[in-house]
Scaffold this motif. Structure first.
Motif, PDB file in Angstrom:
ATOM      1  N   ARG A 143     -13.207  -0.137   7.646  1.00 27.48           N
ATOM      2  CA  ARG A 143     -11.872  -0.528   8.105  1.00 27.48           C
ATOM      3  C   ARG A 143     -11.142  -1.425   7.117  1.00 27.48           C
ATOM      4  N   ALA A 144     -11.791  -1.777   6.021  1.00 25.78           N
ATOM      5  CA  ALA A 144     -11.197  -2.772   5.106  1.00 25.78           C
ATOM      6  C   ALA A 144      -9.882  -2.276   4.514  1.00 25.78           C
ATOM      7  N   GLU A 145      -9.839  -1.040   4.039  1.00 24.77           N
ATOM      8  CA  GLU A 145      -8.628  -0.508   3.428  1.00 24.77           C
ATOM      9  C   GLU A 145      -7.485  -0.422   4.444  1.00 24.77           C
ATOM     10  N   LEU A 146      -7.800   0.002   5.674  1.00 30.00           N
ATOM     11  CA  LEU A 146      -6.778   0.081   6.722  1.00 30.00           C
ATOM     12  C   LEU A 146      -6.243  -1.302   7.076  1.00 30.00           C
ATOM     13  N   VAL A 147      -7.143  -2.292   7.160  1.00 33.33           N
ATOM     14  CA  VAL A 147      -6.719  -3.664   7.469  1.00 33.33           C
ATOM     15  C   VAL A 147      -5.801  -4.188   6.367  1.00 33.33           C
ATOM     16  N   PHE A 186      14.895   6.890  23.563  1.00 39.14           N
ATOM     17  CA  PHE A 186      13.654   6.351  23.027  1.00 39.14           C
ATOM     18  C   PHE A 186      13.584   4.868  23.400  1.00 39.14           C
ATOM     19  N   LEU A 187      12.577   4.520  24.183  1.00 36.04           N
ATOM     20  CA  LEU A 187      12.419   3.121  24.565  1.00 36.04           C
ATOM     21  C   LEU A 187      11.782   2.312  23.440  1.00 36.04           C
ATOM     22  N   ASP A 188      10.816   2.898  22.765  1.00 35.25           N
ATOM     23  CA  ASP A 188      10.143   2.236  21.644  1.00 35.25           C
ATOM     24  C   ASP A 188      10.300   3.115  20.414  1.00 35.25           C
ATOM     25  N   ALA A 189      10.949   2.602  19.385  1.00 32.12           N
ATOM     26  CA  ALA A 189      11.143   3.343  18.139  1.00 32.12           C
ATOM     27  C   ALA A 189      10.228   2.757  17.083  1.00 32.12           C
ATOM     28  N   PHE A 190       9.510   3.631  16.393  1.00 34.50           N
ATOM     29  CA  PHE A 190       8.577   3.195  15.363  1.00 34.50           C
ATOM     30  C   PHE A 190       9.009   3.794  14.033  1.00 34.50           C
ATOM     31  N   GLU A 191       8.819   3.006  12.981  1.00 32.44           N
ATOM     32  CA  GLU A 191       9.237   3.426  11.655  1.00 32.44           C
ATOM     33  C   GLU A 191       8.223   4.337  10.977  1.00 32.44           C
ATOM     34  N   GLY A 192       7.031   4.439  11.526  1.00 35.07           N
ATOM     35  CA  GLY A 192       6.023   5.271  10.913  1.00 35.07           C
ATOM     36  C   GLY A 192       4.664   5.028  11.529  1.00 35.07           C
ATOM     37  N   PRO A 193       3.623   5.672  11.014  1.00 35.02           N
ATOM     38  CA  PRO A 193       2.286   5.518  11.593  1.00 35.02           C
ATOM     39  C   PRO A 193       1.772   4.091  11.555  1.00 35.02           C
ATOM     40  N   LEU A 194       1.999   3.388  10.459  1.00 35.07           N
ATOM     41  CA  LEU A 194       1.537   1.993  10.379  1.00 35.07           C
ATOM     42  C   LEU A 194       2.248   1.117  11.401  1.00 35.07           C
ATOM     43  N   ASP A 195       3.534   1.381  11.621  1.00 34.19           N
ATOM     44  CA  ASP A 195       4.280   0.606  12.607  1.00 34.19           C
ATOM     45  C   ASP A 195       3.715   0.813  14.008  1.00 34.19           C
ATOM     46  N   ASP A 241     -10.936  -7.211  12.948  1.00 36.12           N
ATOM     47  CA  ASP A 241     -12.049  -6.565  13.656  1.00 36.12           C
ATOM     48  C   ASP A 241     -11.456  -5.618  14.689  1.00 36.12           C
ATOM     49  N   ILE A 242     -10.913  -4.505  14.242  1.00 37.88           N
ATOM     50  CA  ILE A 242     -10.188  -3.576  15.115  1.00 37.88           C
ATOM     51  C   ILE A 242     -11.185  -2.754  15.919  1.00 37.88           C
ATOM     52  N   PRO A 243     -11.058  -2.707  17.261  1.00 31.37           N
ATOM     53  CA  PRO A 243     -11.880  -1.775  18.069  1.00 31.37           C
ATOM     54  C   PRO A 243     -11.354  -0.352  17.884  1.00 31.37           C
ATOM     55  N   MET A 244     -11.978   0.392  17.019  1.00 36.19           N
ATOM     56  CA  MET A 244     -11.449   1.679  16.615  1.00 36.19           C
ATOM     57  C   MET A 244     -11.394   2.678  17.757  1.00 36.19           C
ATOM     58  N   ALA A 245     -12.322   2.616  18.707  1.00 35.71           N
ATOM     59  CA  ALA A 245     -12.338   3.595  19.793  1.00 35.71           C
ATOM     60  C   ALA A 245     -11.090   3.475  20.667  1.00 35.71           C
ATOM     61  N   GLN A 246     -10.770   2.245  21.112  1.00 33.49           N
ATOM     62  CA  GLN A 246      -9.610   2.067  21.988  1.00 33.49           C
ATOM     63  C   GLN A 246      -8.306   2.358  21.245  1.00 33.49           C
ATOM     64  N   VAL A 247      -8.203   1.858  20.046  1.00 36.30           N
ATOM     65  CA  VAL A 247      -6.968   2.066  19.291  1.00 36.30           C
ATOM     66  C   VAL A 247      -6.758   3.550  18.997  1.00 36.30           C
ATOM     67  N   TYR A 264       1.762  -1.960  16.272  1.00 35.67           N
ATOM     68  CA  TYR A 264       2.267  -2.250  17.632  1.00 35.67           C
ATOM     69  C   TYR A 264       1.135  -2.199  18.658  1.00 35.67           C
ATOM     70  N   LEU A 265       0.271  -1.187  18.568  1.00 39.34           N
ATOM     71  CA  LEU A 265      -0.846  -1.082  19.514  1.00 39.34           C
ATOM     72  C   LEU A 265      -1.821  -2.244  19.370  1.00 39.34           C
ATOM     73  N   ILE A 266      -2.045  -2.693  18.136  1.00 36.69           N
ATOM     74  CA  ILE A 266      -2.978  -3.803  17.917  1.00 36.69           C
ATOM     75  C   ILE A 266      -2.399  -5.110  18.435  1.00 36.69           C
ATOM     76  N   ARG A 267      -1.138  -5.382  18.130  1.00 33.19           N
ATOM     77  CA  ARG A 267      -0.533  -6.642  18.556  1.00 33.19           C
ATOM     78  C   ARG A 267      -0.266  -6.672  20.056  1.00 33.19           C
ATOM     79  N   LYS A 268       0.009  -5.512  20.642  1.00 29.80           N
ATOM     80  CA  LYS A 268       0.303  -5.471  22.083  1.00 29.80           C
ATOM     81  C   LYS A 268      -0.902  -5.893  22.905  1.00 29.80           C
ATOM     82  N   GLN A 269      -2.102  -5.533  22.475  1.00 27.49           N
ATOM     83  CA  GLN A 269      -3.319  -5.857  23.225  1.00 27.49           C
ATOM     84  C   GLN A 269      -4.081  -7.028  22.625  1.00 27.49           C
TER      85      GLN A 269
END
Length: 295
Positions: free
Chosen positions: A148-152, A65-74, A89-95, A78-83
Motif C-alpha cells: 500500500r506504500a505507493e498508493l498512500v 449529482f450530489l457528490d462530484a469527484f475529480e477522479g479516482p484518487l478523489d 493503514d488503509i483497510p483495503m477490504a472495506q475501501v 473521500y471514502l477514507i476520510r468519510k470513515q
C-alpha cells in the motif's frame, strides 16, 4: 349604478347602462391566479400552460449529482476520510468494496467515465491480493515492503495539491469577487502641453554638450620623410663633433614622425658601419660617433 348617454345614431329609448359588478372583477382575478398556478413556466412574462410538441429534452439534462469527484484518487480519498480511516493503514477490504459499489453505479450510467475508475479498482484488488498471499521463504528474507506504500504516497500528494487548490480558489478573484472600476475621462480637443521648467532645459543642454564632447575626430595627414636625408644630416652632425650624446642627436627634430625617421636613419648608419654607438659601462650615457677607418 352610473347612467350613460346613448351614442349618436342609437335609439333614444335604448337605455344603455354601465354597471360595475365587484363579483365579476373578483372572479377574473381568481381565474388569472389559477392559470398562473397551473402554468409550468413563464415565457417572456406569459404563463406557459403546456410544453411545446417539438421540445426536446436530453436524457442527462435533469441528472443531479450530489457528490462530484475529480477522479479516482478523489473518490478514494473521500471514502477514507468519510470513515476516519488511517491513511497510513488503509483497510483495503472495506475501501475496495465501497469503491466497487460506486464504480458499478457509474458503469450503469456512463461506461466511458467509469473506465479510469475501473483501473483504480483493479489496482485496489491487486494490492489486496498481494496482502492476502502467503509470503514465501525468500520473501521473508528480503522484505519487499508494504504493497500500500505507493498508493498512500499518491493519496498524500493528491491531498496536499487539493488543499492548495482550495486555498488558491478562496482568494479574491477579479471578475468573480470584485470588478475593477473604470473611469471614462473625456479628452479635450486642445492638446495639453507639459510645463517645462528652466532647470530642466538647462539639464537637457548640459547633456547635449556632454554627448558632443564624446564625439571626437582624428585627422590623419600624410607627410613625406626621407631616411636618406636624415642619414646625411646625422653624418654632418658627427663630422663637426667627435662624440655626440644619444639624446642630443634628436634635439630639435620636432614631431614624433620625424623623430622616428631620424632614429631609423641612425640604425641604418650603424648597420652600414658608418657610425659607432658606444657605452662605457651599464647605465652610462650612450654616445654616437663616426666609425674609425684606418685609411
Amino acid at each position: 349604478m352610473l347612467p350613460v348617454q346613448a351614442a349618436p345614431g342609437a335609439p333614444a329609448d335604448s337605455g344603455l347602462v354601465a354597471e360595475h359588478d365587484p363579483a365579476s372583477h373578483d372572479a377574473g382575478l381568481n381565474a388569472a391566479a389559477d392559470a398562473a398556478e397551473a402554468s409550468i413556466a413563464r415565457l417572456y412574462g406569459e404563463p406557459l400552460l403546456r410544453l411545446p410538441s417539438d421540445l426536446y429534452i436530453p436524457p442527462d439534462a435533469l441528472e443531479v449529482f450530489l457528490d462530484a469527484f475529480e477522479g479516482p484518487l478523489d473518490l478514494l480519498l473521500y471514502l477514507i476520510r468519510k470513515q476516519n480511516f488511517n491513511i497510513l493503514d488503509i483497510p483495503m477490504a472495506q475501501v475496495t468494496l465501497q469503491y466497487l459499489e460506486y464504480v458499478e453505479q457509474i458503469r450503469q450510467r456512463n461506461l466511458e467515465l467509469a473506465a479510469e475508475y475501473l483501473l483504480m479498482a483493479a489496482m485496489l484488488i491487486e494490492i489486496k491480493s498481494r496482502m492476502l498471499l502467503p509470503k514465501r521463504q525468500d520473501d521473508l528474507v528480503e522484505d519487499a515492503g508494504d504493497p500500500r506504500a505507493e498508493l498512500v504516497r499518491r493519496l498524500l500528494d493528491y491531498e496536499q495539491i487539493k488543499a492548495a487548490a482550495l486555498a488558491l480558489g478562496a482568494l479574491p478573484q477579479e471578475g468573480r469577487d470584485f470588478v475593477r472600476p473604470q473611469l471614462f475621462v473625456e479628452q479635450g480637443l486642445a492638446p495639453s502641453l507639459p510645463d517645462v521648467d528652466p532647470w530642466d532645459l538647462q539639464r537637457a543642454w548640459l547633456e547635449v554638450l556632454r554627448r558632443a564632447k564624446l564625439t571626437q575626430h582624428h585627422r590623419i595627414g600624410r607627410q613625406e620623410l626621407s631616411v636618406r636625408e636624415h642619414m646625411s644630416a646625422i653624418l654632418r652632425t658627427l663630422q663637426a663633433q667627435r662624440f655626440v650624446e644619444f639624446s642630443e642627436l634628436f634635439a630639435g627634430q620636432g614631431t614624433v614622425p620625424i623623430v622616428v625617421v631620424h632614429f631609423v636613419a641612425m640604425l641604418e648608419l650603424a648597420k652600414e658601419t658608418l657610425i659607432e654607438i658606444t657605452q662605457a659601462e651599464p647605465f652610462a650615457p650612450i654616445y654616437v660617433r663616426l666609425a674609425y677607418s684606418p685609411a
